[in-house]
Design a protein around this motif. Structure first.
Motif, PDB file in Angstrom:
ATOM      1  N   THR A 403     -13.167   4.585   5.939  1.00  0.00           N
ATOM      2  CA  THR A 403     -13.002   3.089   6.139  1.00  0.00           C
ATOM      3  C   THR A 403     -13.816   2.763   7.267  1.00  0.00           C
ATOM      4  O   THR A 403     -14.058   1.606   7.429  1.00  0.00           O
ATOM      5  N   VAL A 424      -7.911   4.608   0.338  1.00  0.00           N
ATOM      6  CA  VAL A 424      -8.426   6.066   0.551  1.00  0.00           C
ATOM      7  C   VAL A 424      -7.149   7.240   0.220  1.00  0.00           C
ATOM      8  O   VAL A 424      -7.354   8.166  -0.714  1.00  0.00           O
ATOM      9  N   PRO A 483     -14.228   4.711  -1.746  1.00  0.00           N
ATOM     10  CA  PRO A 483     -13.501   5.709  -0.943  1.00  0.00           C
ATOM     11  C   PRO A 483     -13.789   7.011  -1.141  1.00  0.00           C
ATOM     12  O   PRO A 483     -13.976   7.460  -2.372  1.00  0.00           O
TER      13      PRO A 483
END
Length: 676
Positions: A403, A424, A483
């Motif tokens: 992130t 994620v 992610p």
């Protein structure tokens, strides 16, 4: 008979006239006793004014000796002669020689100022003298506001402020009408009756009639020294007795706290030398006089300051511009990801076994986040898959990232949103694309919410980044970010990452940070099975270039400051020439060479100091203008540069003011007075 107060023996005075010598005084012998009133009479050019100048210690004989109360003046230095002029002689000049910048009260105070008398004491004396001479209502008038007779009375008060044992009057009625002339002679007779020794220099026999003795001089020689039989003569002893009687009567008539007793000549001049020590009140008075001179010559003062203003403004502005531009460049290159450290598996770029090293994990990235110098961290998993949307298939870079990746690389969001920690953790099939990918796959700009295929994996586009210039990425490449867990779990099904990228805090050395990262990961892995790539080299190169440019421009600004300093010196030299008459007056009333030098040096320093302050103000004004232009660029002012600017302007005042000040202090008082 008592010892002569003034004794001239075999005095000769010659002046250079081209290759020839002009003899003005020839073998003069003259004695003057305390309390006498002497008239030196002769035609113009006879040498009487030169004789008066020697008597008043304004000039020195070329040959012969001059004794004052038995002391040989040839053995005295300039400060001792100044002490005589200041504390024992009083001059009444034909052309008054008042300082035009000062009031009547200020002019009278000048000799007392150089005698280190306190402000209150000298003001009280000056007011008392001016009131006695009928000028009590003219104390604050400047010379141009006074009549000729009033100016002459101001010069008499100035001659008496320090006692004026010996009054030297050069053609005292020459510039006055008959009524004012009679009044002047009446005043001189009163001073004589009070015990002052009076020496008149005149070409008018009617003025000479007031004297006890008449000294006639012709072609530089004394041709007559006769008592004046038209008035009662006095012996030297009688004169001394009358001085003592006058002093006794004054002591009885006045309060001892306010009465100024007559000054008697000391046998040595050590007391005068002691008075010439450090006295801070002199600096304060010199500062006041400098402010008055600057105020009365505002245009010249501003023009003198102009070079310093421009030079100081240039230096401060250049330093601020350099700091601002460097900060702007650092911000830009930080946004390009140049203050990052990449961690890759293997032992180096050429390690062919690096693809088989699978020890870097997302947990390593999480461990690096706790280091104090780390700004942000992202693990990266790279995917080699085709990118397909609708009927179009393209080639690009597909990366699984954390992130914080977009902060690490300095990306900003154009539309939509980034994925978060929940994406994620859940291996969400979402993607952020760059502007190139949007333009290639979605020319109509409807990327948000669309589904694209990465190999067989469908992902939904949730964000689009702004275009960015990066030193590590190809600006024309298509980039898609997911992610990292999505790539690892849904495409490759692996638990390791391709590499980790760390963004280092801006105020920390990247080399120190690199060593900290290596130490932590070595401890976690138990072996060095990774290598680092420090991308801060670009930033260092730009910093070095920026510092070099700042130094170069500062050198140019310093040259302009140097030119300004030379301008200050030139204008101060002109100022000395313009104020030659003022300097002559100050020397005549007892100013030491150090007093004159101090005044002009303080004036130069004050001009440069004020110029420095205005220059700094101008530099800040430039910064305000930059702000109001709407530019993102900001000038960053440094307190050290401002302090250095003030110090530099003061130093310039001292360095470039010294020569004019020294020239002023060494002026010959006779030549200076003649140029008034």
């Amino acid at each position: 008979m008592a010892e002569a107060l003034l004794n001239i023996v075999g005095v000769r005075r010659t002046f250079s006239a081209g290759e020839q010598e002009l003899t003005v005084l020839k073998n003069i012998n003259l004695q003057i006793h305390r309390g006498e009133m002497i008239a030196i009479i002769g035609a113009s050019g006879s040498g009487k004014s030169t004789l008066m100048n020697i008597l008043g210690c304004l000039d020195k004989p070329t040959k012969g000796s001059y004794f004052i109360n038995g002391q040989d003046t040839s053995a005295m230095d300039e400060d001792e002669l100044a002490a005589l002029r200041r504390e024992h002689f009083g001059f009444i000049f034909q052309r008054y020689h008042l300082l035009s910048d000062l009031t009547a009260l200020g002019n009278v105070e000048v000799p007392a100022l150089y005698a280190n008398q306190g402000q209150q004491s000298r003001q009280e004396k000056a007011k008392k003298l001016l009131t006695r001479l009928g000028l009590g209502d003219r104390l604050e008038h400047k010379p141009n506001q006074l009549s000729g007779g009033q100016q002459q009375r101001v010069s008499i008060a100035r001659a008496l402020i320090n006692g004026g044992d010996v009054i030297l009057a050069d053609e005292p009625t020459g510039a006055l009408d008959s009524s004012s002339g009679e009044e002047m002679m009446k005043l001189l007779r009163e001073l004589h009756r009070d015990g002052h020794t009076i020496i008149l220099v005149t070409h008018d026999p009617n003025i000479a009639e007031f004297a006890d003795r008449v000294i006639e001089i012709k072609d530089g020689e004394i041709i007559g020294d006769t008592p004046n039989f038209n008035k009662p003569s006095r012996s030297a002893e009688e004169g001394c007795q009358r001085v003592a009687e006058s002093k006794d009567s004054e002591d009885k008539a006045h309060d001892p706290k306010t009465h100024d007793p007559k000054i008697h000549y000391p046998k040595t001049y050590e007391t005068q030398k002691a008075k010439s020590g450090i006295n801070w009140s002199r600096y304060l008075e010199a500062l006041k006089m400098a402010l008055i001179a600057m105020s009365n010559n505002r245009l010249r003062t501003f023009l003198t300051m102009l070079g310093i203003i421009i030079g100081i403004a240039s230096v401060v502005s250049v330093v601020a511009l350099g700091a601002g531009s460097q900060q702007s460049i650092m911000d830009n290159i930080a946004s390009m990801g140049t203050n990052t450290i990449e961690i890759k598996p293997g032992t180096g770029r050429g390690d062919r076994r690096s693809g088989r090293v699978r020890t870097l994990t997302a947990e390593d990235a999480n461990a690096l986040k706790i280091l104090p110098f780390v700004d942000s961290v992202t693990p990266t998993v790279r995917a080699n898959v085709a990118i397909r949307y609708s009927n179009e298939t393209v080639t690009g870079s597909v990366q699984g990232v954390g992130t914080e990746y977009f902060r690490v690389r300095g990306y900003t969001l154009a539309q939509g949103q980034y994925f978060g920690e929940d994406s994620v953790e859940t291996l969400e099939q979402v993607a952020v694309i760059d502007a190139n990918t949007e333009q290639e796959l979605f020319p109509d700009g409807d990327a948000l919410g669309s589904v694209i295929f990465l190999g067989r994996l469908p992902v939904r586009v949730i964000g689009v980044t702004d275009p960015i210039e990066s030193v590590s990425d190809n600006s024309d490449e298509l980039n898609i970010w997911l992610p990292y867990t999505t790539v690892s779990g849904r495409i490759y099904r692996q638990n390791y990452v391709s590499d980790i990228t760390v963004r280092v805090a801006a105020n920390v050395s990247s080399d120190v940070a690199e060593q900290g990262i290596i130490s932590l990961l070595s401890m976690r892995h138990g072996v060095v099975d990774f290598f680092t790539i420090n991308t801060d080299t670009v930033r260092k190169s730009i910093e070095k270039t920026s510092e070099t440019m700042t130094l170069l421009i500062s050198a140019i600004a310093f040259i302009s400051l140097l030119v300004g300093g030379i301008g200050v010196m030139n204008i101060m030299l002109v100022s000395v020439t313009e104020r030659t008459g003022e300097i002559g007056i100050r020397i005549a009333v007892g100013a030491r060479q150090t007093d004159i030098m101090r005044q002009f040096l303080i004036e130069a320093v004050l001009v440069c100091f004020c110029g420095g302050a205005l220059g700094i103000g101008l530099a800040y004004l430039v910064g305000v203008i930059f702000t109001y232009t709407g530019s993102d660029f900001q000038m960053i002012y440094s307190s050290s540069s401002i302090i250095a600017a003030f110090a530099c302007s003061t130093l310039i005042g001292i360095l470039f003011g010294y020569l004019p000040a020294r020239n002023a202090a060494k002026l010959n008082p006779i030549e200076a007075l003649s140029r008034d």
